[in-house]
Motif scaffolding. Structure first.
Motif, PDB file in Angstrom:
ATOM      1  N   PHE A  15     120.146  41.410  14.688  1.00 45.77           N
ATOM      2  CA  PHE A  15     119.867  40.136  15.694  1.00 45.77           C
ATOM      3  C   PHE A  15     121.140  39.395  16.028  1.00 45.77           C
ATOM      4  N   LEU A  16     121.960  39.197  14.967  1.00 47.01           N
ATOM      5  CA  LEU A  16     123.174  38.447  14.969  1.00 47.01           C
ATOM      6  C   LEU A  16     123.958  39.243  16.054  1.00 47.01           C
ATOM      7  N   GLY A  17     124.314  40.286  15.831  1.00 46.90           N
ATOM      8  CA  GLY A  17     125.299  41.131  16.711  1.00 46.90           C
ATOM      9  C   GLY A  17     124.810  41.519  18.047  1.00 46.90           C
ATOM     10  N   MET A  18     123.515  41.092  18.319  1.00 52.57           N
ATOM     11  CA  MET A  18     122.869  41.723  19.568  1.00 52.57           C
ATOM     12  C   MET A  18     122.803  43.040  19.797  1.00 52.57           C
ATOM     13  N   ASP A  19     123.081  43.897  18.695  1.00 55.24           N
ATOM     14  CA  ASP A  19     122.936  45.352  18.798  1.00 55.24           C
ATOM     15  C   ASP A  19     123.874  45.886  19.864  1.00 55.24           C
ATOM     16  N   ILE A  20     125.293  45.282  19.693  1.00 59.19           N
ATOM     17  CA  ILE A  20     126.407  45.571  20.854  1.00 59.19           C
ATOM     18  C   ILE A  20     126.476  47.260  20.798  1.00 59.19           C
ATOM     19  N   PRO A  21     126.756  47.952  19.664  1.00 54.82           N
ATOM     20  CA  PRO A  21     127.091  49.430  19.565  1.00 54.82           C
ATOM     21  C   PRO A  21     125.726  50.052  20.269  1.00 54.82           C
ATOM     22  N   GLY A  22     124.560  49.598  19.869  1.00 52.72           N
ATOM     23  CA  GLY A  22     123.302  50.452  20.609  1.00 52.72           C
ATOM     24  C   GLY A  22     123.394  50.024  22.069  1.00 52.72           C
ATOM     25  N   LYS A  23     123.749  49.120  22.517  1.00 55.83           N
ATOM     26  CA  LYS A  23     123.842  48.850  24.205  1.00 55.83           C
ATOM     27  C   LYS A  23     124.913  49.519  24.596  1.00 55.83           C
ATOM     28  N   VAL A  24     126.115  49.733  24.003  1.00 61.78           N
ATOM     29  CA  VAL A  24     127.167  50.505  24.625  1.00 61.78           C
ATOM     30  C   VAL A  24     126.729  52.102  24.562  1.00 61.78           C
ATOM     31  N   GLN A  25     126.143  52.425  23.717  1.00 67.39           N
ATOM     32  CA  GLN A  25     125.590  53.774  23.720  1.00 67.39           C
ATOM     33  C   GLN A  25     124.462  54.164  24.641  1.00 67.39           C
ATOM     34  N   ARG A  26     123.753  53.123  24.950  1.00 71.59           N
ATOM     35  CA  ARG A  26     122.601  53.329  25.885  1.00 71.59           C
ATOM     36  C   ARG A  26     123.268  53.248  27.394  1.00 71.59           C
ATOM     37  N   LEU A  27     124.560  52.610  27.513  1.00 70.68           N
ATOM     38  CA  LEU A  27     125.202  52.761  28.743  1.00 70.68           C
ATOM     39  C   LEU A  27     125.992  54.168  28.785  1.00 70.68           C
ATOM     40  N   GLY A  28     125.929  55.080  28.031  1.00 66.22           N
ATOM     41  CA  GLY A  28     126.684  56.203  27.811  1.00 66.22           C
ATOM     42  C   GLY A  28     127.673  56.256  27.361  1.00 66.22           C
ATOM     43  N   GLY A  29     128.100  55.503  26.365  1.00 67.12           N
ATOM     44  CA  GLY A  29     129.454  55.314  25.662  1.00 67.12           C
ATOM     45  C   GLY A  29     129.224  56.127  24.305  1.00 67.12           C
ATOM     46  N   LYS A  30     130.242  56.388  23.600  1.00 70.82           N
ATOM     47  CA  LYS A  30     130.114  56.906  22.143  1.00 70.82           C
ATOM     48  C   LYS A  30     130.838  55.746  21.479  1.00 70.82           C
ATOM     49  N   VAL A  31     130.349  55.193  20.390  1.00 73.44           N
ATOM     50  CA  VAL A  31     130.921  54.042  19.720  1.00 73.44           C
ATOM     51  C   VAL A  31     131.687  54.509  18.464  1.00 73.44           C
ATOM     52  N   ILE A  32     132.738  53.812  18.514  1.00 70.70           N
ATOM     53  CA  ILE A  32     133.824  54.230  17.250  1.00 70.70           C
ATOM     54  C   ILE A  32     133.957  52.611  16.611  1.00 70.70           C
ATOM     55  N   LEU A  33     133.537  52.458  15.360  1.00 69.76           N
ATOM     56  CA  LEU A  33     133.807  51.398  14.831  1.00 69.76           C
ATOM     57  C   LEU A  33     134.563  51.257  13.666  1.00 69.76           C
ATOM     58  N   THR A  34     135.288  50.066  13.221  1.00 67.25           N
ATOM     59  CA  THR A  34     136.009  49.995  12.220  1.00 67.25           C
ATOM     60  C   THR A  34     135.820  50.819  10.917  1.00 67.25           C
ATOM     61  N   GLU A  35     134.580  50.943  10.638  1.00 67.19           N
ATOM     62  CA  GLU A  35     134.138  51.439   9.500  1.00 67.19           C
ATOM     63  C   GLU A  35     134.245  52.981   9.633  1.00 67.19           C
ATOM     64  N   ASN A  36     134.372  53.795  10.707  1.00 71.88           N
ATOM     65  CA  ASN A  36     134.464  55.218  10.884  1.00 71.88           C
ATOM     66  C   ASN A  36     135.928  55.639  10.851  1.00 71.88           C
ATOM     67  N   LEU A  37     137.035  54.625  10.703  1.00 74.25           N
ATOM     68  CA  LEU A  37     138.189  55.063  10.181  1.00 74.25           C
ATOM     69  C   LEU A  37     138.714  55.100   8.803  1.00 74.25           C
ATOM     70  N   THR A  38     139.512  55.574   8.408  1.00 72.54           N
ATOM     71  CA  THR A  38     139.819  55.715   6.974  1.00 72.54           C
ATOM     72  C   THR A  38     140.829  54.454   6.702  1.00 72.54           C
ATOM     73  N   PRO A  39     140.827  54.155   5.382  1.00 72.35           N
ATOM     74  CA  PRO A  39     141.823  53.046   5.043  1.00 72.35           C
ATOM     75  C   PRO A  39     143.096  53.379   5.397  1.00 72.35           C
ATOM     76  N   LEU A  40     143.401  54.527   5.290  1.00 66.09           N
ATOM     77  CA  LEU A  40     144.814  55.058   5.501  1.00 66.09           C
ATOM     78  C   LEU A  40     145.314  54.693   7.306  1.00 66.09           C
ATOM     79  N   GLN A  41     144.252  55.092   7.921  1.00 65.48           N
ATOM     80  CA  GLN A  41     144.814  54.756   9.520  1.00 65.48           C
ATOM     81  C   GLN A  41     144.742  53.137   9.650  1.00 65.48           C
TER      82      GLN A  41
END
Ligand code: SF4
Length: 334
Positions: A212-238
């Protein structure tokens, strides 16, 4: 208290999105009934906005709403005083003062368990003290505490591993290329195509994962055909390695994570652009957002800054997002 069992309220906001499973398991293992507030909705946000000081950032205002929702339903609220969750790094001061701000705002105010969590100097000792403090607030000591901590850590690590598993590689990505990990839970089968644009979405977890708060931005990007990469998808080392490019250490835990993710993603050729989701009234974001944008500009990586507050209209945000994605597609085909 019912049948000698604590009913403990945990607001579904802020660091709940980072440590919720740990807290829930720990208190349940100590015999408490844990009540987590429901996902954010307009009523909870409005309640928080009506109680919080005007200067507070949006996620803090929403936290007030979750806490107030819990008040008539629980014996006590768990509102940890988060100072630091890792060595030589600190959490935003608004979270250090959260228990005091809530005591001033909630009328009536139930018991608030405000255990201090400070791992800045000696993480192990700091964590042990926090665990003892949390259990001590319920009047529990001894081996039960150790067992509850072990159960909490097991569930927490399983949760992290599951998150990572869910976000693992899709077409063209492998485990050796964690930068390409995609947050799959936002995607629907059949939506992704092999040549979908990879887009980094960075920001605080409590904005991005609160739909609700973030207005589902990752979902919107994916519905516009994008593949989302989040901070949480990276390793702490990276993230940490990327941060070494900065002339000074960023000592805010989340600010460093966001900046490290931004720098890392900017270096990936297959990442078409970055979207930074920030909260109006956030001090650390005003610094990190500007810094990330400058680096992106120097490196020629498209960057969209979206700032949210309680008045942000979804239609305007959608228009900006669509225009950004459109521009990324045009750049690719140019
Ligand atoms: S880091 Fe920013 S968004 Fe998070 S609590 Fe602090 S001011 Fe609010």
């Amino acid at each position: 208290m019912k049948n000698n069992k604590w009913r403990l309220g945990v607001p579904r906001a802020l660091f709940y999105y980072y440590y919720g499973p740990w807290w829930e398991t720990f208190f349940q293992a100590l015999g408490a009934e844990v009540v987590v507030s429901p996902p954010t909705c307009k009523e909870i946000m409005d309640l928080g906005v009506s109680l919080a000081v005007a200067e507070a950032c949006l996620p803090v205002k929403v936290y007030y709403g979750h806490a107030a929702w819990l008040v008539p339903r629980v014996d006590a609220l768990f509102v940890p005083r988060l100072v630091s969750v890792e060595k030589k790094s600190f959490i935003c001061p608004k979270l250090m003062g959260l228990p005091d701000m809530l005591r001033a705002a909630l009328k009536p105010c139930p018991l608030i368990i405000d255990t201090t969590v400070n791992l800045a100097r000696r993480p192990e000792e700091g964590l042990a003290a926090a665990v003892q403090g949390m259990a001590g607030a319920l009047g529990i000591k001894g081996s039960r505490v150790d067992l509850a901590r072990a159960a909490a850590e097991d569930r927490y690590h399983a949760w992290l591993a599951k998150q990572q598993g869910e976000s693992m590689a899709t077409a063209g990505c492998s485990e050796e290329e964690p930068a390409s990990r995609v947050y799959r839970s936002f995607s629907s089968p059949g939506q992704e195509s092999r040549d979908a644009l990879q887009v980094g979405v960075i920001g605080h977890g409590y904005l991005i994962f609160d739909q609700f708060l973030g207005m589902d931005i990752p979902g919107k990007v994916q519905r516009l055909g994008g593949k989302v990469i989040l901070t949480e998808n990276l390793t702490p080392l990276q993230v940490e390695t990327a941060c070494r490019q900065l002339p000074k250490l960023l000592y805010w835990t989340l600010g460093r994570k966001i900046m490290g993710a931004a720098l890392h993603l900017m270096e990936q050729e297959n990442v078409a652009g970055l979207i930074h989701l920030t909260a109006f009234g956030c001090g650390p974001d005003s610094l990190v957002g500007d810094l990330a944008e400058r680096y992106a500009r120097r490196r020629g990586k498209p960057f969209l800054l979206l700032t949210l507050d309680e008045h942000t209209g979804e239609a305007g945000l959608d228009t900006r997002l669509e225009a950004f994605m459109d521009m990324l597609y045009r750049r690719r085909s140019a």
